[in-house]
Design a protein around this motif. Structure first.
Motif, PDB file in Angstrom:
ATOM      1  N   GLN A  30      -1.498  -4.316   8.996  1.00  0.00           N
ATOM      2  CA  GLN A  30      -1.988  -4.412  10.377  1.00  0.00           C
ATOM      3  C   GLN A  30      -3.021  -5.519  10.460  1.00  0.00           C
ATOM      4  N   THR A  31      -2.838  -6.400  11.410  1.00  0.00           N
ATOM      5  CA  THR A  31      -3.804  -7.473  11.632  1.00  0.00           C
ATOM      6  C   THR A  31      -4.898  -6.979  12.567  1.00  0.00           C
ATOM      7  N   VAL A  32      -6.151  -7.025  12.099  1.00  0.00           N
ATOM      8  CA  VAL A  32      -7.278  -6.557  12.909  1.00  0.00           C
ATOM      9  C   VAL A  32      -8.396  -7.578  12.868  1.00  0.00           C
ATOM     10  N   LYS A  33      -9.250  -7.549  13.884  1.00  0.00           N
ATOM     11  CA  LYS A  33     -10.406  -8.445  13.934  1.00  0.00           C
ATOM     12  C   LYS A  33     -11.664  -7.683  13.583  1.00  0.00           C
ATOM     13  N   VAL A  34     -12.408  -8.207  12.631  1.00  0.00           N
ATOM     14  CA  VAL A  34     -13.691  -7.634  12.232  1.00  0.00           C
ATOM     15  C   VAL A  34     -14.742  -8.720  12.437  1.00  0.00           C
ATOM     16  N   ASP A  35     -15.632  -8.468  13.410  1.00  0.00           N
ATOM     17  CA  ASP A  35     -16.578  -9.503  13.841  1.00  0.00           C
ATOM     18  C   ASP A  35     -15.774 -10.731  14.286  1.00  0.00           C
ATOM     19  N   LYS A  36     -15.978 -11.862  13.640  1.00  0.00           N
ATOM     20  CA  LYS A  36     -15.256 -13.074  14.036  1.00  0.00           C
ATOM     21  C   LYS A  36     -14.090 -13.372  13.104  1.00  0.00           C
ATOM     22  N   HIS A  37     -13.836 -12.455  12.176  1.00  0.00           N
ATOM     23  CA  HIS A  37     -12.804 -12.692  11.180  1.00  0.00           C
ATOM     24  C   HIS A  37     -11.540 -11.872  11.476  1.00  0.00           C
ATOM     25  N   THR A  38     -10.401 -12.428  11.122  1.00  0.00           N
ATOM     26  CA  THR A  38      -9.131 -11.720  11.233  1.00  0.00           C
ATOM     27  C   THR A  38      -8.685 -11.327   9.831  1.00  0.00           C
ATOM     28  N   ILE A  39      -8.456 -10.024   9.632  1.00  0.00           N
ATOM     29  CA  ILE A  39      -8.047  -9.540   8.312  1.00  0.00           C
ATOM     30  C   ILE A  39      -6.795  -8.680   8.458  1.00  0.00           C
ATOM     31  N   GLU A  40      -6.171  -8.367   7.329  1.00  0.00           N
ATOM     32  CA  GLU A  40      -5.039  -7.455   7.318  1.00  0.00           C
ATOM     33  C   GLU A  40      -5.403  -6.235   6.475  1.00  0.00           C
ATOM     34  N   ARG A  41      -5.039  -5.064   6.967  1.00  0.00           N
ATOM     35  CA  ARG A  41      -5.257  -3.846   6.196  1.00  0.00           C
ATOM     36  C   ARG A  41      -3.943  -3.081   6.099  1.00  0.00           C
ATOM     37  N   LEU A  42      -3.801  -2.312   5.034  1.00  0.00           N
ATOM     38  CA  LEU A  42      -2.590  -1.542   4.813  1.00  0.00           C
ATOM     39  C   LEU A  42      -2.739  -0.186   5.492  1.00  0.00           C
ATOM     40  N   VAL A  43      -1.725   0.224   6.250  1.00  0.00           N
ATOM     41  CA  VAL A  43      -1.745   1.502   6.951  1.00  0.00           C
ATOM     42  C   VAL A  43      -0.445   2.247   6.660  1.00  0.00           C
ATOM     43  N   TYR A  96      -4.023   4.161   4.941  1.00  0.00           N
ATOM     44  CA  TYR A  96      -3.130   4.294   3.798  1.00  0.00           C
ATOM     45  C   TYR A  96      -3.945   4.748   2.596  1.00  0.00           C
ATOM     46  N   VAL A  97      -3.670   5.949   2.120  1.00  0.00           N
ATOM     47  CA  VAL A  97      -4.412   6.534   1.011  1.00  0.00           C
ATOM     48  C   VAL A  97      -3.471   6.660  -0.181  1.00  0.00           C
ATOM     49  N   VAL A  98      -3.845   6.063  -1.308  1.00  0.00           N
ATOM     50  CA  VAL A  98      -2.983   6.027  -2.489  1.00  0.00           C
ATOM     51  C   VAL A  98      -3.613   6.803  -3.639  1.00  0.00           C
ATOM     52  N   GLY A  99      -2.806   7.584  -4.301  1.00  0.00           N
ATOM     53  CA  GLY A  99      -3.279   8.309  -5.475  1.00  0.00           C
ATOM     54  C   GLY A  99      -2.422   9.521  -5.733  1.00  0.00           C
ATOM     55  N   PRO A 100      -2.523  10.098  -6.915  1.00  0.00           N
ATOM     56  CA  PRO A 100      -1.747  11.297  -7.229  1.00  0.00           C
ATOM     57  C   PRO A 100      -2.347  12.522  -6.551  1.00  0.00           C
ATOM     58  N   ASN A 101      -1.523  13.537  -6.327  1.00  0.00           N
ATOM     59  CA  ASN A 101      -2.079  14.788  -5.842  1.00  0.00           C
ATOM     60  C   ASN A 101      -2.439  15.670  -7.027  1.00  0.00           C
ATOM     61  N   LEU A 102      -3.191  16.713  -6.764  1.00  0.00           N
ATOM     62  CA  LEU A 102      -3.686  17.576  -7.827  1.00  0.00           C
ATOM     63  C   LEU A 102      -2.539  18.254  -8.577  1.00  0.00           C
ATOM     64  N   LYS A 103      -1.465  18.545  -7.896  1.00  0.00           N
ATOM     65  CA  LYS A 103      -0.296  19.148  -8.552  1.00  0.00           C
ATOM     66  C   LYS A 103       0.232  18.232  -9.652  1.00  0.00           C
ATOM     67  N   GLU A 104       0.320  16.949  -9.363  1.00  0.00           N
ATOM     68  CA  GLU A 104       0.818  15.982 -10.342  1.00  0.00           C
ATOM     69  C   GLU A 104      -0.134  15.855 -11.525  1.00  0.00           C
ATOM     70  N   ILE A 105      -1.438  15.889 -11.242  1.00  0.00           N
ATOM     71  CA  ILE A 105      -2.431  15.772 -12.313  1.00  0.00           C
ATOM     72  C   ILE A 105      -2.356  16.997 -13.235  1.00  0.00           C
ATOM     73  N   ILE A 106      -2.229  18.184 -12.638  1.00  0.00           N
ATOM     74  CA  ILE A 106      -2.100  19.404 -13.446  1.00  0.00           C
ATOM     75  C   ILE A 106      -0.838  19.347 -14.298  1.00  0.00           C
ATOM     76  N   LYS A 107       0.257  18.878 -13.715  1.00  0.00           N
ATOM     77  CA  LYS A 107       1.523  18.803 -14.449  1.00  0.00           C
ATOM     78  C   LYS A 107       1.405  17.853 -15.636  1.00  0.00           C
ATOM     79  N   ARG A 108       0.681  16.757 -15.438  1.00  0.00           N
ATOM     80  CA  ARG A 108       0.551  15.771 -16.507  1.00  0.00           C
ATOM     81  C   ARG A 108      -0.422  16.216 -17.582  1.00  0.00           C
TER      82      ARG A 108
END
Length: 335
Positions: A30-43, A96-108
């Motif tokens: 997603q292209t968004v404006k922060v102050d005077k800058h244009t950035i992209e963030r993952l959603v 956009y939140v990335v990471g394993p869930n607790l179920k996966e961590i317990i399994k591993r």
């Protein structure tokens, strides 16, 4: 590929995350404006299937309400960014939140360190304090390891509010995941205490890699009947019976979540009445505060490299709402 409407709103397709019976989830820039800058963030963009059943649609809009409204904004809840309707399709945009869930961590890792497990439970307990506050009156109704995500910077999030009960909403749909459901939730009367029970089951599993209420039945109906009977009778082994390394204080916190503690058949510790009671006991037991609890989680992440083989994003299971029907012949069990 994204729809024309989403592209016109500044979103650019990144990756396909998953598809369920009720919709799809993709990531996008997603292209968004922060102050005077244009950035992209993952959603993340979640699109509801217009042919999904009513229960799924209701869940989608509950998820949207909690993620988008300011009064539900919390560090442990994935923030919603926008919602679009195009024709008969609804698109919910979240961080956009990335990471394993607790179920996966317990399994591993099988049995997790006691302090790490307790820190994760403490963080979710703090989320529940926030949700259960009368200003919000939200009962999650599906607390379980698969709905707890830990990011690469040690943040802990509670996911999947599609099953949530908001305010005085009725329990007209049988919602929950059987091994984590409290006696009152099985009977169709979920309340904030039900979330504390489910969190206690999750704590037990994180400490022992076993669920307190288990069944070896293969048939789905028989499995649910067996689980529910054990839950209603509160029949489970003490965590210390499975692992003597678990301190008695920690074992009692778990048992107090699951119906209290008895001595010679006499109740000596009642069941937790609120999330605040649980987090208070964890603070006393481990000396947790907002600073050191984060350090405990980060330390385990850095030493165990839990992200090495766990790239899965649990958000892809977003549309699998666990709306179970009462199994046949269950009435005599819940009566």
């Amino acid at each position: 590929k994204l729809s024309k409407v989403l592209e016109e709103q500044g979103y650019r397709y990144h990756d396909f995350l998953g598809k369920g019976g009720f919709g799809t989830v993709v990531s996008a820039w997603q292209t968004v404006k922060v102050d005077k800058h244009t950035i992209e963030r993952l959603v993340a963009i979640k699109t509801l299937n217009p042919n999904a059943p009513k229960e799924a649609k209701d869940g989608f809009f509950r998820e949207a309400e909690i993620s988008l409204e300011e009064k539900y904004r919390h560090d442990g809840i994935v923030e919603g960014l926008d919602m679009f309707k195009e024709g008969n399709l609804y698109n919910l945009v979240t961080k956009y939140v990335v990471g394993p869930n607790l179920k996966e961590i317990i399994k591993r890792d099988k049995v997790l360190p006691i302090e790490f497990s307790s820190a994760v439970i403490y963080k979710i307990g703090k989320v529940l304090e926030f949700l259960h506050d009368p200003k919000r009156s939200v009962t999650h109704r599906d607390i379980k390891p698969a709905n707890i995500i830990i990011t690469n910077d040690g943040r802990v999030y509670l996911l999947d509010f599609g099953s949530a009960k908001i305010g005085s909403m009725s329990d007209d749909v049988f919602v929950g995941t059987p091994p984590y459901m409290s006696p009152e939730q099985i009977k169709g009367n979920a309340n904030p205490q039900s979330d504390m029970w489910s969190l206690g089951v999750t704590y037990y599993e994180a400490l022992t890699s076993e669920k307190p209420f288990r069944s070896g039945k293969d048939d789905e109906q028989e499995y649910m009947q067996d689980i529910f009977a054990k839950v209603l009778e509160r029949k489970f082994d003490s965590p210390r019976k499975l692992d003597r390394e678990i301190p008695k204080k920690v074992s009692n916190i778990v048992k107090k979540s699951l119906g209290g503690v008895k001595f010679l058949g006499i109740p000596i510790l009642r069941r937790y009445q609120s999330a605040n009671e649980l987090t208070h006991d964890l603070e006393n037991c481990f000396g947790f505060n907002n600073g050191n609890v984060d350090d405990t989680i980060k330390d385990y992440i850095s030493t165990r490299n839990i992200f090495g083989n766990l790239g899965h994003n649990p958000e892809i299971d977003y549309f699998e709402y666990p709306n179970y029907r009462h199994p046949e012949n269950l009435e005599h069990i819940v009566a």
